[in-house]
Design a protein around this motif. Structure first.
Motif, PDB file in Angstrom:
ATOM      1  N   PHE A   5      14.696  11.230  -3.819  1.00  0.00           N
ATOM      2  CA  PHE A   5      14.276  10.324  -4.883  1.00  0.00           C
ATOM      3  C   PHE A   5      12.842  10.590  -5.332  1.00  0.00           C
ATOM      4  O   PHE A   5      11.959  10.845  -4.504  1.00  0.00           O
ATOM      5  N   LEU A   6      12.658  10.463  -6.660  1.00  0.00           N
ATOM      6  CA  LEU A   6      11.310  10.432  -7.221  1.00  0.00           C
ATOM      7  C   LEU A   6      11.011   8.969  -7.462  1.00  0.00           C
ATOM      8  O   LEU A   6      11.728   8.311  -8.227  1.00  0.00           O
ATOM      9  N   ILE A   7      10.005   8.442  -6.807  1.00  0.00           N
ATOM     10  CA  ILE A   7       9.635   7.048  -7.049  1.00  0.00           C
ATOM     11  C   ILE A   7       8.391   7.053  -7.940  1.00  0.00           C
ATOM     12  O   ILE A   7       7.302   7.456  -7.522  1.00  0.00           O
ATOM     13  N   ASP A   8       8.604   6.635  -9.183  1.00  0.00           N
ATOM     14  CA  ASP A   8       7.612   6.770 -10.257  1.00  0.00           C
ATOM     15  C   ASP A   8       6.892   5.443 -10.474  1.00  0.00           C
ATOM     16  O   ASP A   8       7.527   4.401 -10.658  1.00  0.00           O
ATOM     17  N   GLY A   9       5.551   5.483 -10.425  1.00  0.00           N
ATOM     18  CA  GLY A   9       4.764   4.268 -10.675  1.00  0.00           C
ATOM     19  C   GLY A   9       4.702   3.329  -9.493  1.00  0.00           C
ATOM     20  O   GLY A   9       4.432   2.142  -9.631  1.00  0.00           O
ATOM     21  N   PHE A  10       4.909   3.848  -8.332  1.00  0.00           N
ATOM     22  CA  PHE A  10       4.857   3.075  -7.084  1.00  0.00           C
ATOM     23  C   PHE A  10       4.506   4.052  -5.952  1.00  0.00           C
ATOM     24  O   PHE A  10       5.088   5.148  -5.930  1.00  0.00           O
ATOM     25  N   PRO A  11       3.626   3.680  -5.019  1.00  0.00           N
ATOM     26  CA  PRO A  11       2.872   2.426  -4.872  1.00  0.00           C
ATOM     27  C   PRO A  11       1.638   2.386  -5.776  1.00  0.00           C
ATOM     28  O   PRO A  11       0.918   3.366  -5.885  1.00  0.00           O
ATOM     29  N   ARG A  12       1.421   1.222  -6.369  1.00  0.00           N
ATOM     30  CA  ARG A  12       0.339   1.075  -7.335  1.00  0.00           C
ATOM     31  C   ARG A  12      -0.886   0.406  -6.747  1.00  0.00           C
ATOM     32  O   ARG A  12      -1.930   0.353  -7.387  1.00  0.00           O
ATOM     33  N   ASN A  13      -0.759  -0.140  -5.568  1.00  0.00           N
ATOM     34  CA  ASN A  13      -1.938  -0.665  -4.856  1.00  0.00           C
ATOM     35  C   ASN A  13      -1.685  -0.574  -3.349  1.00  0.00           C
ATOM     36  O   ASN A  13      -0.596  -0.197  -2.912  1.00  0.00           O
ATOM     37  N   GLU A  14      -2.708  -0.940  -2.590  1.00  0.00           N
ATOM     38  CA  GLU A  14      -2.625  -0.837  -1.137  1.00  0.00           C
ATOM     39  C   GLU A  14      -1.494  -1.724  -0.581  1.00  0.00           C
ATOM     40  O   GLU A  14      -0.792  -1.340   0.344  1.00  0.00           O
ATOM     41  N   GLU A  15      -1.321  -2.888  -1.194  1.00  0.00           N
ATOM     42  CA  GLU A  15      -0.261  -3.801  -0.749  1.00  0.00           C
ATOM     43  C   GLU A  15       1.108  -3.150  -0.935  1.00  0.00           C
ATOM     44  O   GLU A  15       1.949  -3.175  -0.034  1.00  0.00           O
ATOM     45  N   ASN A  16       1.356  -2.552  -2.105  1.00  0.00           N
ATOM     46  CA  ASN A  16       2.607  -1.811  -2.362  1.00  0.00           C
ATOM     47  C   ASN A  16       2.819  -0.756  -1.280  1.00  0.00           C
ATOM     48  O   ASN A  16       3.891  -0.634  -0.709  1.00  0.00           O
ATOM     49  N   ARG A  17       1.775   0.007  -1.008  1.00  0.00           N
ATOM     50  CA  ARG A  17       1.881   1.146  -0.095  1.00  0.00           C
ATOM     51  C   ARG A  17       2.226   0.712   1.323  1.00  0.00           C
ATOM     52  O   ARG A  17       3.184   1.199   1.928  1.00  0.00           O
ATOM     53  N   ALA A  18       1.440  -0.251   1.804  1.00  0.00           N
ATOM     54  CA  ALA A  18       1.614  -0.668   3.202  1.00  0.00           C
ATOM     55  C   ALA A  18       2.962  -1.376   3.380  1.00  0.00           C
ATOM     56  O   ALA A  18       3.653  -1.164   4.386  1.00  0.00           O
ATOM     57  N   ALA A  19       3.338  -2.209   2.417  1.00  0.00           N
ATOM     58  CA  ALA A  19       4.589  -2.969   2.559  1.00  0.00           C
ATOM     59  C   ALA A  19       5.806  -2.042   2.507  1.00  0.00           C
ATOM     60  O   ALA A  19       6.754  -2.218   3.266  1.00  0.00           O
TER      61      ALA A  19
END
Ligand SMILES: Nc1ncnc2c1ncn2[C@@H]1O[C@H](COP(=O)(O)OP(=O)(O)O)[C@@H](O)[C@H]1O
Ligand SMILES: Nc1ccn([C@@H]2O[C@H](COP(=O)(O)OP(=O)(O)O)[C@@H](O)[C@H]2O)c(=O)n1
Ligand SMILES: [Mg+2]
Length: 217
Positions: free
Chosen positions: A101-115
């Protein structure tokens, strides 16, 4: 069990039983060309494209209870809480038969990334980062003509600010782990795709090299 391919999967995923999908994060400022290049990658390399923004916009259209909240966040250029976006991404991954999968536009912040890491235990294989000047991105967004409520100059300025303050640190995080493949995205579409292809071809050559070494050891 015991074949070369099993061994390679084991190395990439930790164990054959818990085989996780291959994920590539596609990052870059608004209008840098993420969606355009993802469409090309799908054609050439057989990935499934998941755009976080597209999934959120589909959620608004579906009349979901989160729709109004998502719509307001997008209009303000703000980042929707991770649990909403991750649930949409996870569902899309699970419903799809593909394993890359190509996940486009994510993670957009640290919260996105860590979660995402915490919930899915998936680490991206690498991060494709489209580097482009604000001037060029602004020109592209104002000419995009997809009827998006956030492609107006007021929201675009807010999105650029969020990108600099919240999204670039995520790119820097992956840079520190040696995972970023940076592409000069200010060039014409075809030239950008040449650079993208070089990244994917190098990855495939490395994998073939690994398998060859293994089968000869
Ligand atoms: N390399 C490029 N040069 C010129 N225009 C581009 C290029 N890549 C994309 N575009 C155009 O710019 C706009 C934004 O591209 P898009 O792929 O939607 O970017 P993103 O998903 O990063 O916001 C679209 O109208 C697209 O056709
Ligand atoms: N991970 C994400 C991705 C997008 N979004 C929201 O969706 C909007 C549009 O994202 P997008 O990826 O479709 O936008 P582009 O970068 O493609 O122009 C963002 O400005 C955010 O408001 C989000 O909240 N969280
Ligand atoms: Mg996009």
């Amino acid at each position: 069990m015991g074949t070369v391919v099993d061994a390679a999967n084991k190395e990439a995923n930790g164990s054959v039983a818990e085989k996780k999908p291959t994920v590539i994060f596609v990052l870059g400022g608004p209008g840098s060309g993420k969606g355009t290049q993802c469409a090309n990658i799908v054609q050439h390399f057989g990935y499934t494209h998941l755009s976080a923004g597209d999934l959120l916009r589909a959620e608004i259209k579906s009349g979901s209870e989160n729709g109004t909240m998502i719509q307001n966040m997008i209009k303000e250029g703000k980042i929707v809480p991770s649990e909403v976006t991750i649930q949409l991404l996870q569902k899309a991954i699970q419903e799809n038969g593909n394993d890359k999968f190509l996940i486009d536009g994510f993670p957009r912040n640290e919260e996105n990334r860590a979660a995402f890491e915490e919930v899915t235990k998936i680490e991206p294989e690498f991060v494709l980062f489209f580097d482009c000047s604000e001037e060029e991105m602004e020109r592209r967004l104002l000419g995009r003509n997809q009827g998006r409520e956030d492609d107006n100059i007021e929201t675009i300025r807010k999105r650029f600010k969020v990108f600099l303050e919240s999204s670039l640190p995520v790119v820097q995080y992956y840079e520190s782990k040696g995972k970023v493949r940076k592409i000069d995205a200010a060039k014409p579409v075809e030239e950008v795709f040449e650079a993208v292809k070089a990244v994917f071809n190098t990855k495939d050559e490395k994998r073939r090299g690994m398998l060859w070494e293994y089968s000869n050891s």
